[in-house]
Write a protein that holds these residues in place. Structure first.
Motif, PDB file in Angstrom:
ATOM      1  N   ALA A  59     112.067 -68.695 -62.566  1.00 28.52           N
ATOM      2  CA  ALA A  59     112.827 -67.873 -61.621  1.00 28.52           C
ATOM      3  C   ALA A  59     113.379 -66.355 -62.336  1.00 28.52           C
ATOM      4  CB  ALA A  59     113.894 -68.523 -60.721  1.00 28.52           C
ATOM      5  N   ALA A  60     113.853 -66.773 -63.535  1.00 30.40           N
ATOM      6  CA  ALA A  60     114.446 -65.506 -64.134  1.00 30.40           C
ATOM      7  C   ALA A  60     113.289 -64.374 -64.672  1.00 30.40           C
ATOM      8  CB  ALA A  60     115.419 -66.083 -65.342  1.00 30.40           C
ATOM      9  N   ILE A  61     112.282 -64.872 -64.831  1.00 29.19           N
ATOM     10  CA  ILE A  61     111.052 -64.105 -65.196  1.00 29.19           C
ATOM     11  C   ILE A  61     110.698 -62.999 -64.304  1.00 29.19           C
ATOM     12  CG2 ILE A  61     108.947 -63.853 -66.042  1.00 29.19           C
ATOM     13  CD1 ILE A  61     109.072 -66.767 -67.208  1.00 29.19           C
ATOM     14  N   ASP A  62     110.757 -61.724 -64.734  1.00 31.59           N
ATOM     15  CA  ASP A  62     110.255 -60.612 -63.756  1.00 31.59           C
ATOM     16  C   ASP A  62     109.405 -59.889 -64.323  1.00 31.59           C
ATOM     17  OD1 ASP A  62     111.819 -58.871 -65.060  1.00 31.59           O
ATOM     18  OD2 ASP A  62     113.344 -58.797 -63.574  1.00 31.59           O
ATOM     19  N   GLU A  63     109.131 -58.698 -63.770  1.00 28.61           N
ATOM     20  CA  GLU A  63     107.963 -57.881 -64.397  1.00 28.61           C
ATOM     21  C   GLU A  63     108.604 -57.128 -65.702  1.00 28.61           C
ATOM     22  OE1 GLU A  63     110.444 -55.287 -61.367  1.00 28.61           O
ATOM     23  OE2 GLU A  63     109.494 -57.422 -61.534  1.00 28.61           O
ATOM     24  N   ASN A  64     109.827 -57.112 -65.969  1.00 33.80           N
ATOM     25  CA  ASN A  64     110.148 -56.506 -67.187  1.00 33.80           C
ATOM     26  C   ASN A  64     110.616 -57.460 -68.385  1.00 33.80           C
ATOM     27  OD1 ASN A  64     110.414 -53.856 -66.059  1.00 33.80           O
ATOM     28  ND2 ASN A  64     112.175 -54.205 -65.133  1.00 33.80           N
ATOM     29  N   GLY A  78     115.435 -51.661 -71.604  1.00 36.66           N
ATOM     30  CA  GLY A  78     114.654 -51.569 -70.248  1.00 36.66           C
ATOM     31  C   GLY A  78     113.797 -52.965 -70.203  1.00 36.66           C
ATOM     32  N   VAL A  79     113.725 -53.686 -71.211  1.00 39.85           N
ATOM     33  CA  VAL A  79     112.951 -55.003 -70.999  1.00 39.85           C
ATOM     34  C   VAL A  79     114.174 -56.121 -71.144  1.00 39.85           C
ATOM     35  CG1 VAL A  79     110.816 -54.078 -71.903  1.00 39.85           C
ATOM     36  CG2 VAL A  79     112.428 -55.282 -73.356  1.00 39.85           C
ATOM     37  N   ASN A  80     113.821 -57.381 -70.857  1.00 40.85           N
ATOM     38  CA  ASN A  80     114.656 -58.699 -70.816  1.00 40.85           C
ATOM     39  C   ASN A  80     113.941 -59.647 -71.369  1.00 40.85           C
ATOM     40  OD1 ASN A  80     113.583 -60.639 -68.791  1.00 40.85           O
ATOM     41  ND2 ASN A  80     113.763 -58.535 -67.253  1.00 40.85           N
ATOM     42  N   THR A  81     114.613 -60.418 -71.943  1.00 37.76           N
ATOM     43  CA  THR A  81     114.426 -61.906 -72.436  1.00 37.76           C
ATOM     44  C   THR A  81     115.047 -62.943 -72.119  1.00 37.76           C
ATOM     45  OG1 THR A  81     113.968 -62.947 -74.502  1.00 37.76           O
ATOM     46  CG2 THR A  81     115.822 -61.452 -74.468  1.00 37.76           C
ATOM     47  N   ALA A 111     117.802 -55.151 -75.579  1.00 35.64           N
ATOM     48  CA  ALA A 111     117.320 -55.815 -74.427  1.00 35.64           C
ATOM     49  C   ALA A 111     118.044 -56.380 -73.538  1.00 35.64           C
ATOM     50  CB  ALA A 111     116.276 -56.718 -75.097  1.00 35.64           C
ATOM     51  N   GLU A 112     118.137 -56.695 -72.254  1.00 37.27           N
ATOM     52  CA  GLU A 112     118.852 -57.588 -71.649  1.00 37.27           C
ATOM     53  C   GLU A 112     118.674 -59.078 -71.962  1.00 37.27           C
ATOM     54  OE1 GLU A 112     119.266 -58.893 -66.840  1.00 37.27           O
ATOM     55  OE2 GLU A 112     117.844 -57.289 -67.136  1.00 37.27           O
ATOM     56  N   VAL A 113     119.669 -59.792 -72.158  1.00 38.87           N
ATOM     57  CA  VAL A 113     119.625 -61.233 -72.523  1.00 38.87           C
ATOM     58  C   VAL A 113     119.995 -61.779 -70.949  1.00 38.87           C
ATOM     59  CG1 VAL A 113     120.451 -62.907 -73.840  1.00 38.87           C
ATOM     60  CG2 VAL A 113     120.060 -60.786 -74.975  1.00 38.87           C
ATOM     61  N   ARG A 114     118.913 -62.734 -70.746  1.00 40.93           N
ATOM     62  CA  ARG A 114     118.957 -63.820 -69.520  1.00 40.93           C
ATOM     63  C   ARG A 114     119.438 -65.092 -70.189  1.00 40.93           C
ATOM     64  NH1 ARG A 114     115.227 -60.980 -64.911  1.00 40.93           N
ATOM     65  NH2 ARG A 114     116.191 -59.066 -65.035  1.00 40.93           N
TER      66      ARG A 114
END
Length: 366
Positions: free
Chosen positions: A146-151, A105-108, A127-130
């Motif tokens: 730009a890849a950072i969001d509320e999660n 549910g969260v990303n890094t 976690a989602e990996v970006r």
């Protein structure tokens, strides 16, 4: 068994081949390992003297708070003892961070290529990996923002970057941090900080006061020459450290590792000498690359990452047959490149001589 689905297809970290294995495989008497960025000059003579003249009681658990080492590091850096977290190498702290902050549910967000343990641990936690592709070996900070969001929970910055060796100048780093939301932890991994000579780099310690969501990672495994003792540490605000500390395994630094790290820290003359010799060794590789028009990334570490214009696995194997262990770019995300630890002057000269012959055999050089 009810395994985590995230483990499907995952493999354990693959370090460079050990010297003994290469000796057996190729019947070599002498093998030089320039694959894992260890210090070719070993550790401080003060550490060597301590190990020769002291013993420990192996039946007793170590100090779980690492008090003596904690006090020494705090005094050296000028920070509070409550601002430090010690790990069994920086890898341990990376695992602590991911366990504490990453979950489904969260990303890094991280650069690519960069140190593999960021995404590896994040993937295990679900976690989602970006991954944001590097530009000329350095972090694309604009794309990372730009890849950072509320999660987004954690952003990883490796400076100098592994495997490219490129450091992020202070002005660019601070401009980036000013745009990161305050509820996102920024991990600034500085495993090679002792080797940095870039004129645009400044002391990063003041950053944790200006940006309380920043956590610095450092280690005794590289310049201090204590890789086998496994001591890494984090520096951050006390409230951040207090949240991470319960995740840490008890007694995660041995009695011996705490003692030798404390002694190593006291010998900054050794670190200065290693940095100076490393700069000279780096020039050997830069001159080789420029002589042969090979692309390389400007390194502020004790390694250099450059393009051989050949199959890097072939180069890796051919150098290994000749008694030199390096890292192939195929394993690090950039085929054709190799990462070579900067050794002694003699080691560098010998490796480059063999590399020139290998690349001639591969048709890279006439």
């Amino acid at each position: 068994m009810k395994w985590k689905q995230q483990l499907d297809g995952m493999q354990a970290y693959k370090p460079g081949k050990p010297i003994e294995e290469v000796q057996r495989e190729y019947g070599l008497q002498e093998v030089v390992k320039l694959a894992s960025n260890e210090n070719p000059f070993g550790c401080s003579p003060k550490v060597t003297a301590y190990l020769q003249n002291n013993s420990v009681n192996h039946a007793i658990y170590p100090d779980g708070y690492a008090q003596n080492l904690r006090t020494a590091v705090a005094n050296y850096l000028g920070v509070k003892e409550t601002q430090l977290l010690f790990g069994n190498g920086s890898d341990d702290i990376i695992a602590i961070i991911t366990r504490a902050l990453l979950y489904p549910g969260v990303n890094t967000v991280m650069a690519d290529p960069s140190f593999s343990q960021y995404w590896h641990n994040a993937a295990i936690e679900g976690a989602e990996v970006r991954k944001i592709p590097c530009i000329e070996g350095t972090h694309d900070l604009a794309a990372m923002i730009a890849a950072i969001d509320e999660n987004t929970s954690v952003v990883w910055i490796c400076s100098p970057n592994n495997p490219t060796g490129v450091v992020i100048p202070d002005v660019e780093l601070r401009a980036f941090l000013a745009k990161v939301p305050s509820d996102v932890l920024v991990v600034l991994d500085e495993a090679y900080i002792e080797y940095v000579t870039h004129p645009g780099h400044k002391d990063t310690l003041p950053i944790i006061d200006e940006f309380p969501n920043v956590l610095l990672l450092r280690t005794f495994s590289k310049a201090y020459g204590l890789a086998s003792f496994r001591v890494g540490y984090a520096i951050g605000q006390p409230d951040v450290i207090a949240k991470l500390d319960p995740v840490r395994s008890p007694f995660n630094n041995t009695i011996l590792s705490q003692a030798v790290a404390t002694i190593a820290l006291s010998d900054q003359d050794f670190i200065k000498a290693c940095r100076e010799v490393n700069e000279k060794g780096k020039k050997q590789y830069v001159e080789f690359c420029e002589k042969h028009n090979l692309q390389y990334f400007p390194s502020d570490t004790n390694f250099i990452f450059f393009n051989t214009n050949a199959d890097s696995d072939v180069v890796f194997n051919e150098l290994m047959k000749r008694g030199f262990i390096i890292r192939s770019g195929n394993a690090l995300g950039l085929p054709g490149f190799i990462r070579v630890t900067i050794g002694t002057e003699a080691q560098n000269e010998a490796l480059l001589g063999h590399l020139e012959n290998v690349l001639k055999e591969q048709g890279v050089f006439a």
